[in-house]
Scaffold this motif. Structure first.
Motif, PDB file in Angstrom:
ATOM      1  N   TYR A   1       0.829  -1.197   0.000  1.00  0.00           N
ATOM      2  CA  TYR A   1       0.000   0.000   0.000  1.00  0.00           C
ATOM      3  C   TYR A   1       0.871   1.257   0.000  1.00  0.00           C
ATOM      4  N   ILE A   2       1.863   1.282   0.916  1.00  0.00           N
ATOM      5  CA  ILE A   2       2.711   2.476   1.018  1.00  0.00           C
ATOM      6  C   ILE A   2       3.485   2.706  -0.273  1.00  0.00           C
TER       7      ILE A   2
ATOM      8  N   LYS B   1       0.910   3.745  -3.172  1.00  0.00           N
ATOM      9  CA  LYS B   1       0.109   4.958  -3.034  1.00  0.00           C
ATOM     10  C   LYS B   1       0.924   6.202  -2.719  1.00  0.00           C
ATOM     11  N   SER B   2       2.243   6.093  -2.658  1.00  0.00           N
ATOM     12  CA  SER B   2       3.020   7.307  -2.417  1.00  0.00           C
ATOM     13  C   SER B   2       4.339   7.187  -3.143  1.00  0.00           C
ATOM     14  N   ARG B   3       5.185   8.209  -2.995  1.00  0.00           N
ATOM     15  CA  ARG B   3       6.455   8.148  -3.705  1.00  0.00           C
ATOM     16  C   ARG B   3       7.526   7.411  -2.904  1.00  0.00           C
ATOM     17  N   ILE B   4       7.139   6.826  -1.777  1.00  0.00           N
ATOM     18  CA  ILE B   4       8.081   6.029  -0.994  1.00  0.00           C
ATOM     19  C   ILE B   4       8.461   4.786  -1.799  1.00  0.00           C
ATOM     20  N   LYS B   5       9.778   4.505  -1.889  1.00  0.00           N
ATOM     21  CA  LYS B   5      10.230   3.326  -2.635  1.00  0.00           C
ATOM     22  C   LYS B   5      10.005   2.067  -1.815  1.00  0.00           C
TER      23      LYS B   5
ATOM     24  N   ASP C   1      11.960  -0.409  -0.916  1.00  0.00           N
ATOM     25  CA  ASP C   1      12.916  -0.780   0.136  1.00  0.00           C
ATOM     26  C   ASP C   1      12.701   0.049   1.402  1.00  0.00           C
ATOM     27  N   THR C   2      12.377   1.344   1.219  1.00  0.00           N
ATOM     28  CA  THR C   2      12.080   2.175   2.383  1.00  0.00           C
ATOM     29  C   THR C   2      10.831   1.667   3.090  1.00  0.00           C
TER      30      THR C   2
ATOM     31  N   ILE D   1       9.681  -1.332   3.137  1.00  0.00           N
ATOM     32  CA  ILE D   1      10.011  -2.575   3.847  1.00  0.00           C
ATOM     33  C   ILE D   1      10.689  -2.262   5.176  1.00  0.00           C
TER      34      ILE D   1
END
Lengths: 442, 294
Positions: A99-100, A103-107, A109-110, A112
């Motif tokens: 989901y993260i 739905k966002s620009r978070i990659k 690996d971040t 996880i």
């Protein structure tokens, strides 16, 4: 040593049960891990493992609470309760990671790392709550952190072994679908496979495998039992069934190691020894596997480099022959070096090797081509010039830009390609620099 | 007074880790930070065995060396061993961690090292170990160690700001103008290792990972300006520290765990704000489009 012999006779029925269970557990995790590995989601297994902790603790607290109200009399440490709790929380963690990162620009690996550390932190919070609490059975729950097979009863181990067997069974049933999904997800979707549902199934299997593996190696090192056997197996084969079998074998051996470690030192954590054994397999595989191993690749590279050097020397001698119109005259190293600059010792060593193979003769301090040497030098020159013709005629590259490319390709072209190239170019006689292309039997 | 010291230590750790973590998540190396945080364990144990004390200088150096070794092993397995990057991270850190646990449990008799403590730390006890210089009480040792790490990291970022910035956002360009990408990579990893070790003793591995990743991730969602992101990271991290401390005091549970939980909550809030902003932005866009169409 005595304990090893005692262990290997399997006289003790407890030892038998624990060994069997631990081996099944290793096999189950390794088989599911193969697909996790191939889908490049190794670290997801790591996150799942950490996310198990809050689920386990919550299940403990819940069952303990229900027990205190008199609703149930099962132990809060009953493996089934813990499995359910672990399953729920690690499932949520996986959905959160997806989901993260969707739905966002978070990659990914971040995402996880974030989910992993926050879930684990919550788990620690709950664990300390339990330990500061009043439950009679709070001791031993933290063996889940480092794994301790000895802390389990034979019945528990068999339960986990059974779960592992089911895992292997389902994975093998869906083998074809998983295979397609791991190698070409888009194609799998196009052929009408329910990719979404299969992905969820694989996720579920991964979660179960992690929960099972945690019993042996503990939260932090579970990624190893899931990922290291497939990673090691991958080096030995290009075929998936063989890879799965090998991974299962590594997993089983690791499980056995764990059982032995818990037998020899019941109070020490078993996890690290399993991981060390698995890492040993992986290192051996990375270094010594026949085709993909580092050593084999190094040797292959070296052989190729040697061949290229030899071919360059022969080519230089052939060019000198062309220049003087005398292919068999002896030439000094300086002549060759003037034609093709390289390190002097490298040249001498190369010439010596070529002499042993019968491509050159030694005349005093000078060197001359033999008939075979001339043929080979001619072939390389031919390939070089054919390629230059091809590049200028078919690719439209200016004649003064084709040399470097031909310099590489001349060592790679096979006789079949050579033949095709010739037919395509209609047997040219002259290269773009107006030099004669040596003919095959000239 | 203890409250003050614990919160101060937490804030110092949050700032140090958060600053470095901002670079890690932008370089897509969040999991390398996680790997280092776990893998320094054998370094700590070995340094501990050699120096036979909890004296922090050899411990810092030993663990920092292992941290760099971790980075090197991951790269080597990936590049030379042709192992995919996720697997090489997983393989490296699990095996080093396993080695650390074995060493620690083998010498547990002689050595005052607690495994649980390494994982989730004992920040509650950190104020008790004080630094004495010439009989003068200088306050908790952890404050000095983590504070020292923070000063190091701050000066690293201050002096190398441009280089770190370019190698993070455009490594190809950095290479062209002659900034060594691998030098700054290893310098950054060295800083991460040092910080991890410095923070380790007081807050444990898992909180280090949470501090490295969660506040920068939240800050990343809230701003497009890198300098603002660095500032926000420190702020959000400190917020989680204070919240976590009082939550733990209220529940009588692990402080590190409660701080990690608060960090999760901070991230959730940032995520909510981010989604809302996206929603508003897309809505006003469609409004504009509708208006343009008349």
């Amino acid at each position: 040593m005595n304990s090893l012999i005692e262990f290997l006779t399997f006289d003790d029925p407890g030892v038998r049960a624990v060994s069997l269970g631990a081996m099944l557990l290793g096999i189950g995790a390794a088989v599911v891990g193969c697909f996790t590995f191939l889908r490049k989601r190794a670290l997801v297994g790591d996150a799942v493992a950490h996310a198990v902790l809050p689920g386990v603790c919550l299940a403990f607290i819940l069952v303990d609470f229900m027990g205190s109200l008199g609703w149930t009399d099962i132990s809060p440490k009953h493996p089934l309760a813990l499995i359910v709790g672990a399953f729920v929380s690690s499932w949520i963690s996986l959905r959160l990671i997806d989901y993260i990162s969707f739905k966002s620009r978070i990659k990914e690996d971040t995402a996880i790392g974030l989910v992993l550390s926050v879930f684990f932190g919550i788990g620690i919070l709950l664990l300390t709550l339990i330990q500061h609490g009043s439950s009679a059975e709070k001791a031993g729950l933290n063996s889940i952190l480092f794994g301790r097979i000895a802390a389990l009863t034979a019945g528990d181990v068999l339960l986990f072994g059974a779960v592992a067997t089911v895992l292997v069974f389902i994975t093998l049933m869906l083998y074809k679908e998983f295979q397609l999904m791991s190698f070409d997800e888009e194609f799998a979707a196009v052929t009408g496979l329910p990719v979404r549902r299969l992905e969820l199934t694989l996720t579920t299997l991964t979660v179960l495998a992690v929960i099972v593996a945690i019993q042996a190696v503990g939260v932090v090192m579970t990624a190893a039992i899931l990922i290291t056997p497939p990673a090691a197996a991958r080096y030995w084969t290009e075929r998936l069934p063989v890879m799965i079998l090998l991974a299962a074998l590594f997993g089983a051996l690791a499980g056995l190691t764990g059982a032995y470690a818990s037998f020899a030192a019941p109070r020490a954590p078993t996890g690290p020894w399993i991981v060390i054994v698995l890492t040993g397999f992986a290192i051996l595989s990375v270094l010594f596997a026949p085709r993909r191993g580092a050593l084999a690749r190094q040797l292959r590279q070296r052989r190729n480099a040697g061949r290229i050097r030899h071919e360059n020397i022969l080519k230089a001698l052939f060019h000198l022959g062309e220049q003087d119109d005398d292919f068999y005259a002896a030439r000094s190293s300086d002549d060759i070096l003037a034609r093709r600059p390289m390190d002097g010792t490298v040249l001498r060593r190369g010439l010596e090797q070529l002499r042993r193979h019968g491509y050159v003769r030694r005349e005093g301090a000078a060197w001359a081509l033999t008939a075979e040497g001339r043929m080979r030098g001619a072939r390389i020159t031919r390939l070089h010039r054919l390629w230059e013709v091809y590049l200028t005629q078919y690719v439209g590259i200016a004649p003064d830009h084709v040399h470097d490319d031909a310099e590489t390709i001349e060592h790679i072209l096979t006789p079949e390609l050579e033949h095709e190239l010739e037919a395509l170019l209609d047997h040219p006689q002259i290269d773009p620099h107006a030099r004669v292309i040596p003919q095959k039997h000239g | 007074m203890n409250d003050f010291w614990i919160i101060l230590i937490g804030v110092l750790v949050a700032a140090t880790c958060g600053l470095l973590g901002s670079y890690l998540i932008l370089r897509r190396m969040a999991m390398v930070g996680d790997a280092i945080a776990h893998a320094v364990l054998p370094g700590i144990v070995i340094a501990f065995m050699i120096s036979e004390s909890r004296d922090s200088i050899p411990m810092l150096l030993g663990a920092a060396a292992v941290g760099l070794l971790t980075t090197f092993l991951i790269e080597t397995l990936h590049r030379r061993g042709m192992l995919q990057i996720d697997a090489s991270i997983g393989l490296t850190y699990t095996s080093l961690f396993a080695l650390g646990v074995i060493l620690a449990s083998a010498f547990a008799g002689d050595v005052d090292l607690d495994l649980d403590c390494i994982l989730y730390g004992e920040i509650a006890l950190a104020p008790l170990y004080t630094l004495d210089i010439g009989g003068v009480d200088m306050g908790p040792r952890a404050v000095w160690i983590v504070g020292g790490a923070l000063i190091l990291v701050l000066s690293f970022i201050f002096l190398g700001y441009k280089e770190l910035y370019i190698t993070t956002f455009d490594p190809a360009y950095a290479a062209i103008i002659g900034v060594s990408v691998s030098l700054w990579h290893y310098l950054l990893m060295g800083a991460v290792s040092l910080t991890t070790v410095a923070a380790f003793e007081s807050v444990g591995a898992i909180l280090v990972v949470a501090f490295l990743i969660a506040p920068p991730a939240a800050a990343y969602l809230l701003t497009d300006n890198f300098k603002h992101m660095l500032l926000l990271t420190v702020l959000l991290g400190s917020l989680a520290v204070v919240g976590g401390y009082y939550l733990a005091a209220w529940l009588d549970a692990s402080i590190a765990g409660a701080m990690a939980l608060c960090m999760g909550l901070v991230f959730c809030a940032a995520f909510g704000l981010y989604r809302r902003r996206l929603h508003i932005a897309s809505k006003s866009l469609t409004d504009q489009q509708l208006a343009a169409r008349g």
